[in-house]
Scaffold this active site. Structure first.
Site, mmCIF file in Angstrom:
data_model
loop_
_atom_site.group_PDB
_atom_site.id
_atom_site.type_symbol
_atom_site.label_atom_id
_atom_site.label_comp_id
_atom_site.label_asym_id
_atom_site.label_seq_id
_atom_site.Cartn_x
_atom_site.Cartn_y
_atom_site.Cartn_z
ATOM 1 N N ALA A 116 11.253 32.692 73.446
ATOM 2 C CA ALA A 116 11.019 31.336 73.824
ATOM 3 C C ALA A 116 12.025 31.087 75.064
ATOM 4 O O ALA A 116 12.240 29.713 75.363
ATOM 5 C CB ALA A 116 11.349 30.248 72.791
ATOM 6 N N ASP A 131 12.096 24.513 68.728
ATOM 7 C CA ASP A 131 13.345 24.802 69.579
ATOM 8 C C ASP A 131 14.657 24.203 69.357
ATOM 9 O O ASP A 131 15.621 24.245 69.787
ATOM 10 C CB ASP A 131 12.936 24.326 71.118
ATOM 11 N N ARG A 174 10.457 18.451 73.065
ATOM 12 C CA ARG A 174 11.639 18.558 72.641
ATOM 13 C C ARG A 174 12.430 17.416 72.394
ATOM 14 O O ARG A 174 13.406 17.023 71.830
ATOM 15 C CB ARG A 174 12.569 19.506 73.473
ATOM 16 N N HIS A 211 18.039 26.812 83.149
ATOM 17 C CA HIS A 211 19.350 26.255 82.596
ATOM 18 C C HIS A 211 20.583 27.036 83.035
ATOM 19 O O HIS A 211 20.458 28.228 83.378
ATOM 20 C CB HIS A 211 19.261 26.212 80.801
ATOM 21 N N ASN A 241 21.370 22.791 73.517
ATOM 22 C CA ASN A 241 20.660 21.792 74.132
ATOM 23 C C ASN A 241 20.857 20.584 73.236
ATOM 24 O O ASN A 241 20.480 19.546 73.803
ATOM 25 C CB ASN A 241 19.159 22.166 74.242
ATOM 26 N N CYS A 288 22.159 30.153 74.127
ATOM 27 C CA CYS A 288 21.423 28.920 73.796
ATOM 28 C C CYS A 288 21.273 28.678 72.189
ATOM 29 O O CYS A 288 20.891 27.560 71.651
ATOM 30 C CB CYS A 288 19.844 29.289 74.225
ATOM 31 N N ASN A 313 9.168 26.703 79.845
ATOM 32 C CA ASN A 313 9.798 27.621 80.853
ATOM 33 C C ASN A 313 8.844 28.832 80.864
ATOM 34 O O ASN A 313 7.974 29.287 80.258
ATOM 35 C CB ASN A 313 11.153 27.754 80.262
HETATM 36 N N1 ARG Z 1 12.339 26.925 74.403
HETATM 37 C C1 ARG Z 1 13.550 26.336 74.991
HETATM 38 C C2 ARG Z 1 13.139 25.329 76.014
HETATM 39 O O1 ARG Z 1 12.522 25.639 77.053
HETATM 40 C C3 ARG Z 1 14.495 27.334 75.140
HETATM 41 C C4 ARG Z 1 15.862 26.591 75.164
HETATM 42 C C5 ARG Z 1 17.123 27.603 75.563
HETATM 43 N N2 ARG Z 1 18.304 27.143 75.683
HETATM 44 C C6 ARG Z 1 19.482 27.248 76.780
HETATM 45 N N3 ARG Z 1 20.451 26.685 76.381
HETATM 46 N N4 ARG Z 1 19.079 28.102 77.724
HETATM 47 O O2 ARG Z 1 13.933 24.332 76.132
#
Ligand code: ARG
Length: 290
Positions: free
Chosen positions: A274, A85, A110, A186, A91, A280, A42
Site C-alpha cells: 500500500a 489505510d 481516505r 510523502h 497521516n 507510516c 500512490n
Molecule cells: N496507502 C496509503 C496512502 O497512499 C499509504 C500511506 C503511507 N503513509 C505515510 N505516512 N507515508 O495514503
C-alpha cells in the site's frame, strides 16, 4: 552486540540521552484488522494485489514488539471497516504538546478517516484543531521535526498553502520541502530525523529550495541514493539510539552504527503493497516543540 549509546551515556531524568530526539517514545498505531489494497492513490499500490491478512497481522504485532523493545510505548486506535489505510496513523494529523491538528486528506478514499482521528484525540485529552477550508495536509506523514523546526513536504498530498496554517495552529516554525518524484509522495519516505545533528535525507527527490533548507538545518545528513530510498529505509522510527527500519541497505547500516545507533529491521512487506512502511504505521504522540 554493541551496547546502545543511550545505555552508556548518562540519560537525563526524562530518559532522553544527550543529543537524542526529544520525542519518539510514544506512538499511536492501528491494528490491520481491515487492512487491504482496495484502491490506487500512490504509485506503489496496484489493483488486484491481495494482502495476506494473517501475515499483515503478524508483521504488525512484530513491529509493536520491536518498538516496545526499543523503549517506546504504543497506544492503539480502533480499526474501522471500510477504511483500509487507517493503519497508517502517521497521516492522522500532527501533535504538538497538548494540541492535535487533524489532517485533511487529498484523496476521497481516505477522507472518512478524519472523524475517527478527531474522535480518538478528543477522547484522549488533546485539544483538537482543524485546518480551515479546502486546504489539504496529511499530518506527520508529511511533516517531521528536526530540533525545534517542523519540515513539511508538499505537492502530492499536502498543499504548500497549508504550511502557514500548520505553523499558526501548532505554534511552530515550518519549513517547506517540495517532493518532486511521485513515488516519494510523502516526506516521511524521504526524511528521518535521527538526533540533534543527524538525519536520513533524500535530496534527489526534493526541490532546490527544500534541499537548501535541509542543508542549512542538518549538520550531518545521511543522504540516500535513489535505489536505497526505494527500499523505504528512510521510513523508520527512532527511539533514542534505537532505530526500527523497514529495510536497511548495507551502507546505511554501517553509517548508522558508526553514529551509535542500534538497527532493528521489521518486515512490513504486506504494508509496502500500500506504499507504507514502519514510520507510516506510527504517529508520535510525544512531540513537543513549544
Ligand atoms: N496507502 C496509503 C496512502 O497512499 C499509504 C500511506 C503511507 N503513509 C505515510 N505516512 N507515508 O495514503
Amino acid at each position: 552486540m554493541p551496547v546502545p549509546v543511550a545505555a552508556q551515556a548518562g540519560a537525563s531524568a526524562d530518559g532522553v540521552g544527550e543529543g537524542e530526539n526529544s520525542w519518539g517514545r510514544r506512538y499511536l498505531m492501528c491494528r490491520p484488522t481491515h487492512f487491504e489494497v482496495l484502491y490506487r492513490i500512490n504509485p506503489w499500490m496496484h489493483h488486484g494485489v491481495a494482502v495476506d491478512p494473517e501475515a499483515a497481522q503478524a508483521q504488525w504485532e512484530a513491529l509493536v514488539a520491536l518498538l516496545r523493545a526499543a523503549g517506546a510505548d504504543v497506544d492503539e486506535q480502533p480499526p474501522q471497516e471500510g477504511l483500509p489505510d487507517l493503519v497508517f496513523t502517521a497521516n492522522a494529523g500532527l501533535v504538538n504538546g497538548d494540541r492535535f491538528l487533524a489532517s485533511r486528506f487529498r484523496n476521497p478514499e481516505r477522507q472518512g478517516e478524519m472523524v475517527h482521528d478527531i474522535a480518538w484525540f478528543g477522547e484522549h485529552g488533546w485539544e483538537v484543531h482543524e485546518l480551515p477550508g479546502a486546504v489539504v495536509h496529511e499530518g506527520a506523514g508529511d511533516a517531521l521535526p528536526f530540533r525545534h523546526v517542523l519540515l513539511s513536504g508538499h505537492r502530492w498530498r499536502s498543499d504548500v498553502a497549508a504550511h502557514p496554517l500548520v505553523a499558526h495552529e501548532l505554534q511552530v516554525p515550518v519549513r517547506p520541502v517540495e517532493l518532486i518524484d511521485e513515488r516519494f509522495y510523502h516526506l516521511d519516505i524521504t526524511f528521518c530525523p535521527l538526533d540533534d545533528r543527524h538525519a536520513i535525507t533524500t535530496p534527489g527527490v526534493w526541490g532546490g529550495h527544500g534541499r537548501k533548507v535541509v542543508e542549512a538545518l542538518v549538520p550531518e545528513p545521511l543522504a540516500l541514493e535513489l535505489h536505497e530510498a526505494e527500499t523505504f529505509c528512510a521510513n523508520s522510527v527512532v527511539v533514542g539510539r534505537n532505530i526500527v527500519m523497514p529495510s536497511c541497505p548495507p551502507r546505511v547500516g554501517r553509517q548508522l552504527e558508526r553514529w551509535g545507533f542500534e538497527v532493528a529491521v521489521a518486515d512490513v512487506g504486506e504494508f509496502l503493497k500500500a506504499g507504507g512502511g514502519v514510520r507510516c504505521l506510527t504517529l508520535a504522540l510525544d512531540v513537543d516543540l513549544r
